[in-house]
Scaffold this active site. Structure first.
Site, short mmCIF file in Angstrom:
data_model
loop_
_atom_site.label_atom_id
_atom_site.label_comp_id
_atom_site.label_asym_id
_atom_site.label_seq_id
_atom_site.Cartn_x
_atom_site.Cartn_y
_atom_site.Cartn_z
CG HIS A 77 -10.55 -6.27 2.79
ND1 HIS A 77 -10.31 -6.36 1.44
CD2 HIS A 77 -11.89 -6.18 2.93
CE1 HIS A 77 -11.46 -6.33 0.79
NE2 HIS A 77 -12.43 -6.22 1.66
CG MET A 113 -1.97 -5.11 -2.05
SD MET A 113 -0.90 -4.58 -3.41
CE MET A 113 -0.32 -3.01 -2.81
CD GLU A 114 -2.00 -7.16 3.39
OE1 GLU A 114 -3.03 -6.54 3.70
OE2 GLU A 114 -1.91 -7.80 2.31
CG ASP A 128 15.95 6.76 7.48
OD1 ASP A 128 16.17 7.95 7.14
OD2 ASP A 128 15.70 6.42 8.64
#
Length: 158
Positions: A77, A113-114, A128
């Site tokens: 969501h 999840m965040e 990176d």
């Protein structure tokens, strides 16, 4: 064992209906470790990486990732996140950096999840920014370490 909430009675994926849930304070913390060469860790800690401030860039990337989790994970969501912190703890003995992300919300669904997404993207950004000098870096042990709020209560990893 609980049933999988993202599957309906026919086994089809669906977004969970949270409309009847109560708004509560919720938080989650995720951690991971980025292992690297000692020289790479020194570059980061001394601020000598060619691409700039590695830690600051990874922190911003993690925060941005938390806010975009619903765009990356199909059944999440969109949330009005109230706080995101991304912290970095160097371990010179292990030649690694532990990354920790904590996300908070006043809402009807949790922010696990965040937190995991913020932590993952912060780690990927470290990679990176330093891959030109250390392609062998490893991102390890991504996990949820704590979750608070909501119906299922408090969780702390062992």
């Amino acid at each position: 064992m609980s049933k999988l909430t993202h599957l309906d009675s026919s086994g089809n994926a669906h977004m969970v209906d949270v409309s009847d849930k109560t708004v509560t304070s919720r938080s989650a913390t995720a951690k991971a470790v980025v292992e690297m060469l000692p020289e790479t860790l020194s570059l980061i800690l001394e601020g000598k990486a060619k691409k700039g401030d590695v830690i600051a860039t990874a922190r911003i990337a993690g925060i941005m990732a938390a806010k975009k989790t619903h765009e990356l994970i199909p059944l999440c969501h969109p949330l009005m996140i109230t706080k995101v912190t991304v912290d970095f703890t160097p371990d010179e003995a292990a030649s690694a950096i532990e990354v920790s992300a904590t996300v908070k919300v006043e809402g009807k669904t949790g922010v696990e999840m965040e937190a995991l997404t913020a932590c993952s993207v912060a780690c990927l950004t470290l990679y990176d920014m330093c891959k030109a000098v250390d392609r062998g870096m490893k991102i390890t042990n991504l996990r949820l370490v704590e979750k608070a709020g909501g119906k299922s209560g408090h969780f702390t990893a062992e």
